[in-house]
Motif scaffolding. Sequence first.
Motif: not given
Length: 431
Positions: A381, A63, A45-46, A97, A281, A42, A378, A66, A122, A38-39
């Motif tokens: 964000e 954010g 994705l960002g 996921q 991060r 993200m 989220q 989600q 998302s 998941g990390q």
Amino acid sequence: MSPPPATAPEPAAAALPLLQQPGFRRFWLSRLSSTAAGQMLMVALGWQMYDLTGSAWDLGLVGLAQFVPALLLALPAGHVVDRYPRQRVLAAVLLAQAVVAALLALATAHGALGRSGVLALSVVLGAARAFQMPASQALLPLLVDLALLPRALALSSVALQGAIIAGPALGGALYATGGWLQAGHAATAGAAAVYAVSALGFAVALWAVWGLRPRRSTHPVEPPTLASLSAGLGFVWRHKVVLGAVSLDLFAVLLGGATALLPIFARDILATGPEGLGLLRAAPAAGALLMSLWLARRPIERHTGRWLLGSVAVFGVTMIVFGLSASFWLSLLALAVSGAADMVSVVIRQTLVQLETPDAMRGRVSAVNGLFIGASNQLGEFESGATAAWLGPVGSVLLGGVGTMLVVLTWTRLFPALARRDRLVRPASEH
């Protein structure tokens, strides 16, 4: 019913019986693999959204996309976790996921992923994660003896923080190398590689969860009604110390978090690339991991309310330092200290929730707790992206740091019992 007294974790050797239990090993592997996946996802994705649009507003929308489904599904998710086999609920979440990560990899590799696709997927991620936290938290007590639960939670947190450290760093490194798929633009190939590895991580977690053999829950839950769906929310509302602790985290991270803006700081202010973004991060998790190891040896036993409020105030200060920093290494240090301060808050909050929640409501109360955490992350964000579009990234972070410190002062007055709380476990005479 009065909560049982807490037991202090013993030295590391005491964890050996847990690691010898196949069920706990599988659970630990699942949490490590799914969190790392998941990390990584993200990070990609960002960075990809910023590559596509160059917009702080769109980073905030990721954010928000989600958060909205997580908000709408929070109460039903808690009821589902309490009513149906928790192992199957968690497996379904991990499968969803894995599918999203695979779709992102394929769409990116073929140049078919745009702004709308990122936002749509998302939303699916947010819906899946609405169920993940309550399912995971409620499943663990069915895998280990209750006497070992504090140690199990500690080891689980080590896996979580380790994955939060390694996942972003690995994701940033894969994104930066770029040539794994040998097709298209290097950045596109790098993003596709991250998504593919992330899908594999979710698949490993799914395999681990599918092989679990948890005990059956002995607390039947009534069919869904408005009362049963909102029972967890009512429980938190009636317990003002718990309400104060979880809402403090909500508003502090909502205002003070800077995660969504890290791609902007990495590229435009600190002059680094995707690999630097991965380190930024990972820095809060590195600080959190060190603090969790310290707290395992020296747990907070007195003045817990002061420690909670003080740690959140420190978090606000570190955000101000990060916002003013033009040095990559000072920014890393500020984020690491923010993670350490946040871990103090997390440990106190989770301990309060675990000690004061009846087992039959664990899923629903965990869902409410997850809603607060999700809102702080989220929705935070989105708030960061929106204020950055108005004030710029530095102004957004500075405003959030100051706002966090004002929240601490306000909560000291709104929840005096929390501020005065001495011990996490109260004497029996106080129940």
